[in-house]
Design an enzyme around this catalytic site. Sequence first.
Site, PDB file in Angstrom:
ATOM      1  N   SER A  91      -4.089  -2.085  -3.831  1.00 55.70           N
ATOM      2  CA  SER A  91      -3.332  -1.138  -4.406  1.00 55.70           C
ATOM      3  C   SER A  91      -4.081   0.100  -5.096  1.00 55.70           C
ATOM      4  O   SER A  91      -4.709   0.879  -4.463  1.00 55.70           O
ATOM      5  CB  SER A  91      -2.439  -1.927  -5.502  1.00 55.70           C
ATOM      6  OG  SER A  91      -1.383  -1.154  -6.111  1.00 55.70           O
ATOM      7  N   ASP A  99       7.328  -3.806   0.841  1.00 56.56           N
ATOM      8  CA  ASP A  99       6.715  -3.242  -0.269  1.00 56.56           C
ATOM      9  C   ASP A  99       7.580  -2.393  -1.247  1.00 56.56           C
ATOM     10  O   ASP A  99       8.010  -1.024  -0.793  1.00 56.56           O
ATOM     11  CB  ASP A  99       5.230  -2.644   0.076  1.00 56.56           C
ATOM     12  CG  ASP A  99       4.527  -2.273  -1.247  1.00 56.56           C
ATOM     13  OD1 ASP A  99       5.046  -2.059  -2.329  1.00 56.56           O
ATOM     14  OD2 ASP A  99       3.267  -2.293  -0.887  1.00 56.56           O
ATOM     15  N   HIS A 156       4.729  -6.256  -2.431  1.00 56.57           N
ATOM     16  CA  HIS A 156       3.494  -5.554  -2.921  1.00 56.57           C
ATOM     17  C   HIS A 156       2.473  -6.604  -2.972  1.00 56.57           C
ATOM     18  O   HIS A 156       1.128  -6.192  -3.020  1.00 56.57           O
ATOM     19  CB  HIS A 156       3.448  -4.702  -4.269  1.00 56.57           C
ATOM     20  CG  HIS A 156       2.583  -3.643  -4.370  1.00 56.57           C
ATOM     21  ND1 HIS A 156       2.302  -2.688  -3.495  1.00 56.57           N
ATOM     22  CD2 HIS A 156       1.642  -3.483  -5.342  1.00 56.57           C
ATOM     23  CE1 HIS A 156       1.345  -2.062  -3.979  1.00 56.57           C
ATOM     24  NE2 HIS A 156       0.944  -2.666  -5.194  1.00 56.57           N
TER      25      HIS A 156
END
Length: 218
Positions: free
Chosen positions: A107, A157, A188
Amino acid sequence: MELSFVHRFVTATDPNSKATILVLHGTGGDESDLIPLAQTIAPGDAILSPRGKILENGMPRFFRRLREGVFDEDDVRFRAGELADFVTAAAAAYDFDPAGVVAAGYSNGANIAAAVMLLHPGVISRAVLFRPMVPLQPDQRPDLASARVFIGAGRRDPIVPAAETERLAALLREYGAQVSLHWTDSGHGLAAEELQAARSWLASGNRYSSAVKRAPLK
Ligand code: MLT
């Protein structure tokens, strides 16, 4: 030597290992978070894990954002430079080979790894990026001909749209990188299957770049 990030360094347990996994956590993580991830995808390799210096409501990050998915590009540039310098200094301090640096980011950590590749292409030329976005468009075209990147993306996501993943893959390829894009049916959060895929990708010759040279000692 004073190193500019709070970090952990874990020595390689495999005596034949030449790689050092540069682990970069997501928003709200820290330097301990992704050590198990590194040990899963690259067992036996050394691990260098810095903590992001930005605090967003108390949560560490690697660069500032204006809101979710909208980045402060000046800060991305500055922080990518800082991280590139840290990796180079850490290689000298811990005596690891910079050619064996493999970024493994999740991320926000994947986004700063991509930014270092785009802005300082000699520092990271191997990367495993989980749920990355395009961190910025570089002003100068980087030469990524010797770079190889694994991208782990989730079809569901809610933070990273599929088009954004495709845009990053296309950008890296345009600059010469070999990109392996791995989709899972997840959000995610990471799926066990993609950790396995990243591990296989790393094991098949993708953890060392002879194109990166050790900087002369100053
Ligand atoms: C970022 O800010 O880098 C991305 O939006 C991912 C995140 O950390 O939430």
